[in-house]
Design a protein around this motif. Structure first.
Motif, PDB file in Angstrom:
ATOM      1  N   GLU A   1       0.831  -1.208   0.000  1.00 32.00           N
ATOM      2  CA  GLU A   1       0.000   0.000   0.000  1.00 32.00           C
ATOM      3  C   GLU A   1       0.863   1.255   0.000  1.00 32.00           C
ATOM      4  OE1 GLU A   1      -3.587   2.306   0.174  1.00 32.00           O
ATOM      5  OE2 GLU A   1      -3.112   0.267  -0.475  1.00 32.00           O
ATOM      6  N   LEU A   2       1.928   1.244   0.780  1.00 35.87           N
ATOM      7  CA  LEU A   2       2.826   2.394   0.835  1.00 35.87           C
ATOM      8  C   LEU A   2       3.547   2.611  -0.493  1.00 35.87           C
ATOM      9  CD1 LEU A   2       4.285   1.818   4.402  1.00 35.87           C
ATOM     10  CD2 LEU A   2       2.857   3.739   3.702  1.00 35.87           C
ATOM     11  N   ILE A   3       3.836   1.514  -1.188  1.00 35.80           N
ATOM     12  CA  ILE A   3       4.508   1.634  -2.484  1.00 35.80           C
ATOM     13  C   ILE A   3       3.530   2.127  -3.554  1.00 35.80           C
ATOM     14  CG2 ILE A   3       5.597   0.337  -4.353  1.00 35.80           C
ATOM     15  CD1 ILE A   3       6.864  -1.458  -2.172  1.00 35.80           C
ATOM     16  N   THR A   4       2.337   1.537  -3.606  1.00 35.32           N
ATOM     17  CA  THR A   4       1.391   1.901  -4.654  1.00 35.32           C
ATOM     18  C   THR A   4       0.903   3.333  -4.501  1.00 35.32           C
ATOM     19  OG1 THR A   4      -0.435   0.916  -3.405  1.00 35.32           O
ATOM     20  CG2 THR A   4       0.613  -0.450  -5.084  1.00 35.32           C
ATOM     21  N   THR A   5       0.823   3.834  -3.279  1.00 39.96           N
ATOM     22  CA  THR A   5       0.419   5.224  -3.063  1.00 39.96           C
ATOM     23  C   THR A   5       1.599   6.181  -3.161  1.00 39.96           C
ATOM     24  OG1 THR A   5       0.682   4.995  -0.664  1.00 39.96           O
ATOM     25  CG2 THR A   5      -1.508   4.552  -1.578  1.00 39.96           C
TER      26      THR A   5
ATOM     27  N   LEU B   1     -15.309  14.003  -7.890  1.00 41.93           N
ATOM     28  CA  LEU B   1     -15.350  15.429  -8.226  1.00 41.93           C
ATOM     29  C   LEU B   1     -15.042  16.284  -7.001  1.00 41.93           C
ATOM     30  CD1 LEU B   1     -18.462  15.446 -10.589  1.00 41.93           C
ATOM     31  CD2 LEU B   1     -16.069  15.859 -11.240  1.00 41.93           C
ATOM     32  N   ARG B   2     -15.545  15.861  -5.840  1.00 39.85           N
ATOM     33  CA  ARG B   2     -15.241  16.614  -4.609  1.00 39.85           C
ATOM     34  C   ARG B   2     -13.755  16.520  -4.268  1.00 39.85           C
ATOM     35  NH1 ARG B   2     -20.325  14.498  -2.941  1.00 39.85           N
ATOM     36  NH2 ARG B   2     -19.337  12.781  -1.804  1.00 39.85           N
ATOM     37  N   ALA B   3     -13.175  15.337  -4.472  1.00 41.46           N
ATOM     38  CA  ALA B   3     -11.750  15.167  -4.180  1.00 41.46           C
ATOM     39  C   ALA B   3     -10.903  16.045  -5.084  1.00 41.46           C
ATOM     40  CB  ALA B   3     -11.359  13.697  -4.342  1.00 41.46           C
TER      41      ALA B   3
ATOM     42  N   VAL C   1      -5.384  14.599  -3.758  1.00 41.03           N
ATOM     43  CA  VAL C   1      -4.881  13.669  -4.761  1.00 41.03           C
ATOM     44  C   VAL C   1      -5.026  12.221  -4.294  1.00 41.03           C
ATOM     45  CG1 VAL C   1      -2.843  12.916  -6.037  1.00 41.03           C
ATOM     46  CG2 VAL C   1      -3.303  15.359  -5.754  1.00 41.03           C
ATOM     47  N   ASP C   2      -4.707  11.947  -3.038  1.00 46.58           N
ATOM     48  CA  ASP C   2      -4.791  10.567  -2.549  1.00 46.58           C
ATOM     49  C   ASP C   2      -6.207  10.024  -2.680  1.00 46.58           C
ATOM     50  OD1 ASP C   2      -2.116  10.566  -1.935  1.00 46.58           O
ATOM     51  OD2 ASP C   2      -2.401  11.010   0.198  1.00 46.58           O
ATOM     52  N   ALA C   3      -7.185  10.841  -2.291  1.00 47.48           N
ATOM     53  CA  ALA C   3      -8.579  10.405  -2.395  1.00 47.48           C
ATOM     54  C   ALA C   3      -8.984  10.240  -3.850  1.00 47.48           C
ATOM     55  CB  ALA C   3      -9.498  11.409  -1.702  1.00 47.48           C
ATOM     56  N   ALA C   4      -8.545  11.148  -4.717  1.00 43.96           N
ATOM     57  CA  ALA C   4      -8.899  11.066  -6.135  1.00 43.96           C
ATOM     58  C   ALA C   4      -8.342   9.792  -6.758  1.00 43.96           C
ATOM     59  CB  ALA C   4      -8.391  12.293  -6.879  1.00 43.96           C
ATOM     60  N   VAL C   5      -7.108   9.439  -6.393  1.00 40.73           N
ATOM     61  CA  VAL C   5      -6.494   8.220  -6.925  1.00 40.73           C
ATOM     62  C   VAL C   5      -7.258   6.984  -6.455  1.00 40.73           C
ATOM     63  CG1 VAL C   5      -4.438   6.765  -6.851  1.00 40.73           C
ATOM     64  CG2 VAL C   5      -4.211   9.232  -7.204  1.00 40.73           C
ATOM     65  N   ALA C   6      -7.583   6.942  -5.174  1.00 47.32           N
ATOM     66  CA  ALA C   6      -8.317   5.801  -4.633  1.00 47.32           C
ATOM     67  C   ALA C   6      -9.701   5.677  -5.268  1.00 47.32           C
ATOM     68  CB  ALA C   6      -8.434   5.929  -3.117  1.00 47.32           C
ATOM     69  N   LEU C   7     -10.372   6.808  -5.457  1.00 45.79           N
ATOM     70  CA  LEU C   7     -11.701   6.785  -6.054  1.00 45.79           C
ATOM     71  C   LEU C   7     -11.653   6.428  -7.530  1.00 45.79           C
ATOM     72  CD1 LEU C   7     -13.048   9.906  -4.186  1.00 45.79           C
ATOM     73  CD2 LEU C   7     -14.064   7.613  -4.062  1.00 45.79           C
ATOM     74  N   ASN C   8     -10.609   6.857  -8.213  1.00 42.96           N
ATOM     75  CA  ASN C   8     -10.427   6.456  -9.606  1.00 42.96           C
ATOM     76  C   ASN C   8     -10.314   4.935  -9.720  1.00 42.96           C
ATOM     77  OD1 ASN C   8      -9.618   7.208 -12.521  1.00 42.96           O
ATOM     78  ND2 ASN C   8      -7.939   5.882 -11.857  1.00 42.96           N
TER      79      ASN C   8
ATOM     80  N   THR D   1      -0.856   7.660  -9.916  1.00 43.84           N
ATOM     81  CA  THR D   1      -0.647   8.635  -8.843  1.00 43.84           C
ATOM     82  C   THR D   1       0.121   9.886  -9.285  1.00 43.84           C
ATOM     83  OG1 THR D   1      -0.844   6.966  -7.102  1.00 43.84           O
ATOM     84  CG2 THR D   1       0.370   8.970  -6.555  1.00 43.84           C
ATOM     85  N   PRO D   2       1.254   9.765  -9.992  1.00 45.20           N
ATOM     86  CA  PRO D   2       1.995  10.975 -10.344  1.00 45.20           C
ATOM     87  C   PRO D   2       1.327  11.855 -11.394  1.00 45.20           C
ATOM     88  CG  PRO D   2       3.062   9.055 -11.291  1.00 45.20           C
ATOM     89  CD  PRO D   2       1.994   8.545 -10.378  1.00 45.20           C
ATOM     90  N   ILE D   3       0.268  11.356 -12.048  1.00 52.74           N
ATOM     91  CA  ILE D   3      -0.406  12.176 -13.053  1.00 52.74           C
ATOM     92  C   ILE D   3      -1.838  12.520 -12.660  1.00 52.74           C
ATOM     93  CG2 ILE D   3       1.005  11.265 -14.933  1.00 52.74           C
ATOM     94  CD1 ILE D   3      -1.469   9.563 -15.743  1.00 52.74           C
TER      95      ILE D   3
END
Length: 225
Positions: free
Chosen positions: A30-34, A128-130, A136-143, A175-177
């Motif tokens: 998890e730490l690596i993927t995030t 959209l709220r994220a 960014v972390d929430a947006a990535v997880a929600l994506n 994550t980086p994009i």
């Protein structure tokens, strides 16, 4: 070289059931993927063990498993390092992702029910709220959750298994994009929902192909000014 160990405040919770080595593996993955542990970072067993509150043995076992799966590089006389993906590796992974998700979108358009569409709309609203809040972390997880839901709606267990295998690495590359893709990505998600809700296989297929290819191109262009 990056500093060793875990960033301050990022030690995950290991209270979930299961063998300790598996819980340590999941925590480190998890730490690596995030990208809390970034590519190229030196991973020192003793420091990881201290932060996770475990002995070095489950950390060593987890690092060996992560090495086998391509997340970590074990270098003789140097130690463990988070793998630094090449452009070629990323391109191959994201190309396979497109193939899987395009078929997932097509099948979802034939099978999605009202409950499934509502679930996608709920994830869209959260995404959209994220983005609006620059989380960014929430947006990535929600994506990741949005795409996983489409695969679920496809109703093909083999497709779901294959998509899950590449899903975590897709998140790693995304994550980086995520900030760069931002609102546009979620606008594309909205269009996908419309096509799936309308049982429009052709549009769902085309939109998912365009969507995933834009992500692939954005990853390769991430370092351009």
């Amino acid at each position: 070289m990056s500093s060793t160990g875990l960033p301050q405040g990022t030690a995950p919770n290991l209270e979930r059931p299961g063998p300790l080595r598996d819980r340590v593996y999941e925590a480190l993955l998890e730490l690596i993927t995030t990208r809390a542990l970034r590519p190229g970072r030196h991973l020192v067993e003793s420091e990881l063990a201290g932060r996770l509150g475990v002995s070095r043995q489950p950390v060593r076992e987890a690092l060996q498993r992560l090495n086998t799966e391509g997340w970590v590089d074990l270098r003789p006389a140097q130690g463990a390092f988070v793998h630094e993906p090449t452009e070629g590796e990323a391109d191959q992974l994201l190309t396979v992702r497109t193939l899987l998700e395009v078929e997932g979108a097509r099948l979802a358009a034939t099978r999605a029910d009202e409950a499934g569409i509502r679930a996608l709309e709920g994830i869209l609203a959260q995404g959209l709220r994220a983005v609006a809040g620059d989380d960014v972390d929430a947006a990535v997880a929600l994506n990741a959750r949005f795409h996983a839901k489409i695969i679920e709606l496809a109703g093909n267990a083999v497709l779901a298994e294959l998509a899950a295998q590449v899903g975590r690495k897709v998140r790693w590359y995304y994550t980086p994009i995520a900030r760069r893709r931002g609102h546009r990505s979620w606008a594309e998600h909205r269009d996908l929902i419309t096509a799936i809700a309308g049982h429009d296989e052709e549009s769902a297929t085309r939109l998912m192909r365009e969507h995933t290819e834009l992500t692939r191109h954005s990853y390769h262009a991430r370092n351009e000014s």
